[in-house]
Design a protein around this motif. Structure first.
Motif, mmCIF file in Angstrom:
data_model
loop_
_atom_site.group_PDB
_atom_site.id
_atom_site.type_symbol
_atom_site.label_atom_id
_atom_site.label_comp_id
_atom_site.label_asym_id
_atom_site.label_seq_id
_atom_site.Cartn_x
_atom_site.Cartn_y
_atom_site.Cartn_z
ATOM 1 N N GLY A 28 44.856 -25.730 -2.454
ATOM 2 C CA GLY A 28 45.449 -24.233 -2.671
ATOM 3 C C GLY A 28 46.835 -23.786 -3.900
ATOM 4 N N GLY A 29 46.829 -24.448 -4.029
ATOM 5 C CA GLY A 29 48.580 -23.530 -5.257
ATOM 6 C C GLY A 29 47.936 -24.519 -6.604
ATOM 7 N N TRP A 30 48.190 -24.141 -7.367
ATOM 8 C CA TRP A 30 48.257 -24.564 -8.815
ATOM 9 C C TRP A 30 49.632 -25.307 -9.021
ATOM 10 C CZ3 TRP A 30 43.640 -24.532 -10.766
ATOM 11 C CH2 TRP A 30 42.504 -23.745 -10.507
ATOM 12 N N TYR A 31 49.137 -26.723 -10.148
ATOM 13 C CA TYR A 31 50.026 -27.291 -10.580
ATOM 14 C C TYR A 31 50.011 -27.864 -11.493
ATOM 15 C CZ TYR A 31 51.440 -27.571 -5.560
ATOM 16 O OH TYR A 31 51.471 -26.845 -3.632
ATOM 17 N N CYS A 32 51.627 -27.839 -11.676
ATOM 18 C CA CYS A 32 51.139 -29.246 -13.169
ATOM 19 C C CYS A 32 50.032 -30.039 -13.819
ATOM 20 C CB CYS A 32 52.796 -29.466 -14.067
ATOM 21 S SG CYS A 32 53.345 -30.620 -15.044
ATOM 22 N N ARG A 64 56.701 -28.871 -4.634
ATOM 23 C CA ARG A 64 57.386 -27.043 -4.987
ATOM 24 C C ARG A 64 58.040 -27.047 -6.672
ATOM 25 N NH1 ARG A 64 60.312 -24.493 -0.756
ATOM 26 N NH2 ARG A 64 58.767 -24.595 0.329
ATOM 27 N N ALA A 65 58.337 -28.211 -7.595
ATOM 28 C CA ALA A 65 59.075 -27.803 -8.578
ATOM 29 C C ALA A 65 58.472 -28.194 -9.502
ATOM 30 C CB ALA A 65 60.243 -29.230 -8.753
ATOM 31 N N TYR A 66 56.654 -28.131 -9.043
ATOM 32 C CA TYR A 66 55.660 -28.587 -9.994
ATOM 33 C C TYR A 66 54.591 -27.439 -10.184
ATOM 34 C CZ TYR A 66 57.306 -33.512 -10.384
ATOM 35 O OH TYR A 66 58.002 -34.500 -10.921
ATOM 36 N N ARG A 67 54.859 -26.688 -9.162
ATOM 37 C CA ARG A 67 54.327 -25.474 -9.438
ATOM 38 C C ARG A 67 54.009 -24.929 -10.332
ATOM 39 N NH1 ARG A 67 51.656 -22.333 -3.784
ATOM 40 N NH2 ARG A 67 50.802 -21.148 -4.423
ATOM 41 N N VAL A 68 52.748 -23.665 -10.806
ATOM 42 C CA VAL A 68 52.638 -23.150 -12.151
ATOM 43 C C VAL A 68 52.844 -21.951 -11.572
ATOM 44 C CG1 VAL A 68 51.300 -22.358 -13.268
ATOM 45 C CG2 VAL A 68 50.488 -24.328 -12.630
ATOM 46 N N MET A 69 53.768 -21.268 -12.285
ATOM 47 C CA MET A 69 54.762 -20.219 -11.454
ATOM 48 C C MET A 69 53.992 -18.567 -12.836
ATOM 49 S SD MET A 69 56.533 -21.104 -9.609
ATOM 50 C CE MET A 69 57.893 -19.552 -9.977
ATOM 51 N N PRO A 70 53.444 -17.916 -12.066
ATOM 52 C CA PRO A 70 53.345 -16.509 -12.671
ATOM 53 C C PRO A 70 54.137 -16.227 -13.738
ATOM 54 C CG PRO A 70 54.265 -15.977 -10.151
ATOM 55 C CD PRO A 70 53.608 -17.028 -10.711
ATOM 56 N N LYS A 71 53.122 -15.557 -14.859
ATOM 57 C CA LYS A 71 54.082 -14.936 -15.820
ATOM 58 C C LYS A 71 54.402 -13.180 -15.472
ATOM 59 C CE LYS A 71 55.953 -14.088 -20.084
ATOM 60 N NZ LYS A 71 57.548 -14.607 -20.274
ATOM 61 N N MET A 83 52.555 -19.325 -16.026
ATOM 62 C CA MET A 83 53.084 -20.561 -17.368
ATOM 63 C C MET A 83 53.879 -21.961 -16.696
ATOM 64 S SD MET A 83 56.633 -18.494 -17.778
ATOM 65 C CE MET A 83 57.770 -17.990 -15.713
ATOM 66 N N CYS A 84 53.929 -22.672 -17.133
ATOM 67 C CA CYS A 84 54.190 -24.415 -16.726
ATOM 68 C C CYS A 84 55.319 -24.832 -15.932
ATOM 69 C CB CYS A 84 54.063 -25.587 -17.239
ATOM 70 S SG CYS A 84 55.588 -25.158 -18.736
ATOM 71 N N PRO A 85 55.626 -25.610 -14.938
ATOM 72 C CA PRO A 85 57.346 -25.651 -14.542
ATOM 73 C C PRO A 85 58.632 -25.611 -15.242
ATOM 74 C CG PRO A 85 55.640 -27.536 -13.707
ATOM 75 C CD PRO A 85 54.854 -26.209 -14.030
ATOM 76 N N ALA A 86 58.365 -25.992 -16.294
ATOM 77 C CA ALA A 86 59.122 -26.734 -17.897
ATOM 78 C C ALA A 86 59.020 -25.555 -18.182
ATOM 79 C CB ALA A 86 58.473 -27.026 -18.047
ATOM 80 N N GLU A 87 58.590 -24.359 -18.360
ATOM 81 C CA GLU A 87 59.044 -23.289 -19.500
ATOM 82 C C GLU A 87 59.266 -22.437 -18.598
ATOM 83 O OE1 GLU A 87 58.289 -21.192 -22.026
ATOM 84 O OE2 GLU A 87 57.918 -22.613 -22.035
ATOM 85 N N ALA A 88 58.744 -22.495 -17.370
ATOM 86 C CA ALA A 88 60.023 -21.420 -15.773
ATOM 87 C C ALA A 88 60.882 -21.522 -15.654
ATOM 88 C CB ALA A 88 58.941 -21.296 -14.509
ATOM 89 N N GLY A 89 61.130 -23.248 -15.879
ATOM 90 C CA GLY A 89 62.645 -23.398 -15.494
ATOM 91 C C GLY A 89 63.141 -24.059 -14.410
ATOM 92 N N LYS A 90 61.960 -24.159 -13.580
ATOM 93 C CA LYS A 90 61.440 -25.368 -12.889
ATOM 94 C C LYS A 90 61.369 -26.916 -12.710
ATOM 95 C CE LYS A 90 61.106 -21.629 -10.404
ATOM 96 N NZ LYS A 90 62.290 -20.749 -9.225
ATOM 97 N N LEU A 108 61.865 -34.884 -14.351
ATOM 98 C CA LEU A 108 61.053 -34.778 -15.207
ATOM 99 C C LEU A 108 60.221 -34.984 -15.154
ATOM 100 C CD1 LEU A 108 62.723 -35.379 -18.298
ATOM 101 C CD2 LEU A 108 63.268 -37.539 -17.967
ATOM 102 N N VAL A 109 59.240 -34.151 -16.146
ATOM 103 C CA VAL A 109 57.722 -34.949 -16.246
ATOM 104 C C VAL A 109 57.560 -35.568 -17.406
ATOM 105 C CG1 VAL A 109 56.019 -33.900 -15.964
ATOM 106 C CG2 VAL A 109 57.133 -31.906 -15.128
#
Length: 244
Positions: A28-32, A64-71, A83-90, A108-109
């Protein structure tokens, strides 16, 4: 209308469910796309008995740390920039050098090399996810989280409880074929609507009988509920005992 789906999945719907722009839909959730396999298959392993429930709770929290975040919020048509979790600071990612060195508390991905290069969500700062992508299984709350457990099981218990109330053979008996001897889906739907309306009136009347109206004693005593466990202490396969 503003409603968002919250539900559980069948055993054959667990794990990775869809993919778009390189992002993967997991329960149900978008992830890296580089989220570790143990996190992707956590609930599958739980049902198969390969991990304990305590381990499952920890793996769900680690997702949660790998979840794609809304911009930004979704537009009127349901399209949303993510945006990807790295771009979001997660998280930290080797494909996003500026995300490195933010602390050991961030995972670290390490994406696997591909002859075609990184997927779109790893190349761009943001991607647009359409409302059709993964619509069959998407849900707003993170599957297995405390918030999801609280909402999902509370709604499910309410629905199942009302179903049992309306199936009472001494009242509406919606489960009994003998109480609605009529053919056709439309006719059956209309008849069921009348039966449920009657069940609602029966519930309201029962509640009114517990109120001291007009200074008189109530006709019924209020129902005392049995003590139950908190909804968030339940997992897809049963009760999770608190840690000692």
């Amino acid at each position: 209308m503003g409603y968002k789906p919250v539900y559980d999945y069948r055993a054959d719907q667990l794990g990775k469910q869809a993919e778009t722009q390189g992002a993967i839909l997991v329960e149900g959730g978008w992830y890296c796309p580089s989220m570790p396999e143990p996190l992707i298959n956590a609930t599958i392993d739980l049902h198969a008995g390969r991990i304990e429930r305590e381990t499952w709770v920890q793996l769900i929290a680690a997702r949660r740390a790998y979840r794609v975040m809304p911009k930004e919020n979704a537009d009127s048509d349901g399209y949303q920039r993510m945006m990807c979790p790295a771009e979001a600071g997660k998280a930290q990612c080797l494909l996003r050098p500026r995300s490195l060195g933010r602390g050991v508390h961030l995972p670290l991905v390490d994406p696997e090399p591909s002859p075609t290069g990184p997927v779109k969500i790893c190349r761009q700062r943001t991607v647009t996810i359409s409302p059709e992508a993964g619509a069959k299984h998407w849900q707003a709350l993170e599957y297995g989280s405390r918030e999801w457990q609280k909402v999902c099981f509370r709604l499910r218990n309410s629905v199942e409880g009302y179903n049992g109330y309306a199936k009472n053979p001494l009242a509406e008996g919606i489960e009994s074929a003998g109480s609605h001897r009529i053919r056709g889906i439309a006719a059956q739907t209309i008849l069921l609507a009348f039966q449920l309306a009657h069940a609602n009136r029966r519930k309201i009347k029962k509640w009114l009988d517990t109120l001291p109206l007009g200074g008189e004693r109530p006709r019924r005593r209020t129902h005392h509920r049995r003590q139950t466990k908190e909804p968030q202490t339940w997992t897809p396969t049963g009760h999770l005992a608190p840690a000692a």
